[in-house]
Design a protein around this motif. Sequence first.
Motif, PDB file in Angstrom:
ATOM      1  N   LYS A 294      50.911  73.199  71.508  1.00  0.00           N
ATOM      2  CA  LYS A 294      51.481  74.526  71.327  1.00  0.00           C
ATOM      3  C   LYS A 294      51.515  74.897  69.844  1.00  0.00           C
ATOM      4  CE  LYS A 294      55.491  77.240  72.483  1.00  0.00           C
ATOM      5  NZ  LYS A 294      56.881  77.256  72.104  1.00  0.00           N
ATOM      6  N   ILE A 295      51.084  76.108  69.547  1.00  0.00           N
ATOM      7  CA  ILE A 295      51.123  76.595  68.164  1.00  0.00           C
ATOM      8  C   ILE A 295      52.580  76.770  67.765  1.00  0.00           C
ATOM      9  CG2 ILE A 295      50.530  78.508  66.638  1.00  0.00           C
ATOM     10  CD1 ILE A 295      48.047  78.918  68.397  1.00  0.00           C
ATOM     11  N   HIS A 296      52.938  76.233  66.610  1.00  0.00           N
ATOM     12  CA  HIS A 296      54.323  76.276  66.126  1.00  0.00           C
ATOM     13  C   HIS A 296      54.683  77.687  65.667  1.00  0.00           C
ATOM     14  CE1 HIS A 296      57.907  75.248  63.797  1.00  0.00           C
ATOM     15  NE2 HIS A 296      57.927  74.115  64.500  1.00  0.00           N
ATOM     16  N   GLU A 297      55.948  78.037  65.786  1.00  0.00           N
ATOM     17  CA  GLU A 297      56.405  79.366  65.365  1.00  0.00           C
ATOM     18  C   GLU A 297      56.190  79.586  63.864  1.00  0.00           C
ATOM     19  OE1 GLU A 297      61.146  78.565  64.574  1.00  0.00           O
ATOM     20  OE2 GLU A 297      60.511  78.997  66.611  1.00  0.00           O
ATOM     21  N   ASP A 298      56.043  78.507  63.082  1.00  0.00           N
ATOM     22  CA  ASP A 298      55.793  78.635  61.652  1.00  0.00           C
ATOM     23  C   ASP A 298      54.373  79.078  61.337  1.00  0.00           C
ATOM     24  OD1 ASP A 298      58.380  77.996  61.076  1.00  0.00           O
ATOM     25  OD2 ASP A 298      57.959  76.022  60.216  1.00  0.00           O
ATOM     26  N   GLN A 299      53.564  79.335  62.364  1.00  0.00           N
ATOM     27  CA  GLN A 299      52.228  79.902  62.170  1.00  0.00           C
ATOM     28  C   GLN A 299      52.339  81.209  61.385  1.00  0.00           C
ATOM     29  OE1 GLN A 299      49.296  78.510  63.019  1.00  0.00           O
ATOM     30  NE2 GLN A 299      48.042  80.235  62.378  1.00  0.00           N
ATOM     31  N   LYS A 300      53.518  81.819  61.423  1.00  0.00           N
ATOM     32  CA  LYS A 300      53.734  83.075  60.691  1.00  0.00           C
ATOM     33  C   LYS A 300      53.461  82.911  59.194  1.00  0.00           C
ATOM     34  CE  LYS A 300      58.661  82.133  60.141  1.00  0.00           C
ATOM     35  NZ  LYS A 300      59.978  82.345  60.686  1.00  0.00           N
ATOM     36  N   TYR A 301      53.672  81.699  58.659  1.00  0.00           N
ATOM     37  CA  TYR A 301      53.395  81.474  57.238  1.00  0.00           C
ATOM     38  C   TYR A 301      51.884  81.481  56.967  1.00  0.00           C
ATOM     39  CZ  TYR A 301      58.321  80.297  56.965  1.00  0.00           C
ATOM     40  OH  TYR A 301      59.685  80.345  57.033  1.00  0.00           O
ATOM     41  N   ILE A 302      51.122  80.932  57.893  1.00  0.00           N
ATOM     42  CA  ILE A 302      49.663  80.930  57.764  1.00  0.00           C
ATOM     43  C   ILE A 302      49.156  82.374  57.845  1.00  0.00           C
ATOM     44  CG2 ILE A 302      47.485  80.104  58.749  1.00  0.00           C
ATOM     45  CD1 ILE A 302      49.285  77.831  57.625  1.00  0.00           C
ATOM     46  N   GLU A 303      49.652  83.113  58.829  1.00  0.00           N
ATOM     47  CA  GLU A 303      49.240  84.516  58.997  1.00  0.00           C
ATOM     48  C   GLU A 303      49.637  85.346  57.777  1.00  0.00           C
ATOM     49  OE1 GLU A 303      47.313  85.210  61.521  1.00  0.00           O
ATOM     50  OE2 GLU A 303      47.652  83.239  62.395  1.00  0.00           O
ATOM     51  N   GLY A 304      50.817  85.075  57.236  1.00  0.00           N
ATOM     52  CA  GLY A 304      51.282  85.795  56.044  1.00  0.00           C
ATOM     53  C   GLY A 304      50.399  85.545  54.836  1.00  0.00           C
TER      54      GLY A 304
ATOM     55  N   LEU B  41      42.788  78.157  61.080  1.00  0.00           N
ATOM     56  CA  LEU B  41      43.824  77.128  61.087  1.00  0.00           C
ATOM     57  C   LEU B  41      45.022  77.564  61.929  1.00  0.00           C
ATOM     58  CD1 LEU B  41      45.180  74.519  59.971  1.00  0.00           C
ATOM     59  CD2 LEU B  41      45.938  75.914  58.037  1.00  0.00           C
ATOM     60  N   GLN B  42      45.436  76.675  62.837  1.00  0.00           N
ATOM     61  CA  GLN B  42      46.635  76.914  63.638  1.00  0.00           C
ATOM     62  C   GLN B  42      47.500  75.662  63.576  1.00  0.00           C
ATOM     63  OE1 GLN B  42      45.123  78.144  67.501  1.00  0.00           O
ATOM     64  NE2 GLN B  42      44.999  80.237  66.772  1.00  0.00           N
ATOM     65  N   ILE B  43      48.737  75.837  63.135  1.00  0.00           N
ATOM     66  CA  ILE B  43      49.598  74.667  62.986  1.00  0.00           C
ATOM     67  C   ILE B  43      50.428  74.434  64.248  1.00  0.00           C
ATOM     68  CG2 ILE B  43      49.652  74.725  60.465  1.00  0.00           C
ATOM     69  CD1 ILE B  43      52.426  75.987  60.611  1.00  0.00           C
ATOM     70  N   THR B  44      50.641  73.159  64.543  1.00  0.00           N
ATOM     71  CA  THR B  44      51.410  72.761  65.731  1.00  0.00           C
ATOM     72  C   THR B  44      52.648  71.977  65.313  1.00  0.00           C
ATOM     73  OG1 THR B  44      50.023  70.785  65.892  1.00  0.00           O
ATOM     74  CG2 THR B  44      49.376  72.690  67.233  1.00  0.00           C
ATOM     75  N   CYS B  45      53.033  72.152  64.053  1.00  0.00           N
ATOM     76  CA  CYS B  45      54.189  71.448  63.503  1.00  0.00           C
ATOM     77  C   CYS B  45      54.885  72.398  62.529  1.00  0.00           C
ATOM     78  CB  CYS B  45      53.723  70.189  62.775  1.00  0.00           C
ATOM     79  SG  CYS B  45      52.655  70.571  61.357  1.00  0.00           S
ATOM     80  N   PRO B  46      56.066  72.039  62.055  1.00  0.00           N
ATOM     81  CA  PRO B  46      56.735  72.889  61.062  1.00  0.00           C
ATOM     82  C   PRO B  46      55.892  73.024  59.786  1.00  0.00           C
ATOM     83  CG  PRO B  46      58.267  71.278  61.963  1.00  0.00           C
ATOM     84  CD  PRO B  46      56.905  70.899  62.457  1.00  0.00           C
ATOM     85  N   PHE B  47      55.853  74.219  59.234  1.00  0.00           N
ATOM     86  CA  PHE B  47      55.091  74.464  58.007  1.00  0.00           C
ATOM     87  C   PHE B  47      55.605  73.589  56.871  1.00  0.00           C
ATOM     88  CE2 PHE B  47      54.189  76.694  54.029  1.00  0.00           C
ATOM     89  CZ  PHE B  47      52.827  76.937  54.154  1.00  0.00           C
ATOM     90  N   ASP B  48      56.899  73.376  56.812  1.00  0.00           N
ATOM     91  CA  ASP B  48      57.520  72.577  55.759  1.00  0.00           C
ATOM     92  C   ASP B  48      56.885  71.190  55.667  1.00  0.00           C
ATOM     93  OD1 ASP B  48      59.306  71.685  53.780  1.00  0.00           O
ATOM     94  OD2 ASP B  48      60.777  71.041  55.265  1.00  0.00           O
TER      95      ASP B  48
END
Length: 192
Positions: A5-15, A69-76
Amino acid sequence: MSAKKIHEDQKYIEGLLKNNSFIIQAIYDKFVPKVVNYIKQNSGNEDQAKDVIQETLITIYNQAKEKNLQITCPFDAYFFLLCKRKWLNVIKKNTKEVTINEAVLSKGDDAHELALETALFGEKQVLFNTMFEKLGDACKALIKATFKIKSMEEVAASLGVTYAYARKKKSLCIGQLTKLVQESPRFKHLNN
């Protein structure tokens, strides 16, 4: 990777991709202080930390743009591991011995896997750019034109050469670049 599952922190990648100043500022506010502290505690200073952070953000941006790129973990965790890896590479280049004692994340950890993937992407990109610079000016101009213009007819016209010449020259230039990359000791290291 696609089953995760794509992590909700994907917003940082999109930003980052959209150059969203609010998101970029959030990255600097939330995640950068931890990296700066880590680098300062491990033989670095604030300017070196800023360089590592900037390089890491560029690498993430480039991978997101080119490889979706799609992250599946916290961006931090992902961002910190990438910065840490870049910093360790800086230390290794400057000294012969590196001793930093820390807990190592398990191989199955999403942040660790994504950080390794992005770091490898960044290193391959650096290798490509280094070898690209070794090409002659005509090859560089032709290859750059093919990245910007999709049609070879338009590339040929923009360079003032025939279509047949442009195709043949592109093939030769790509072959030369491929040979430079593959003969590099760095290439062999990256593929192991």
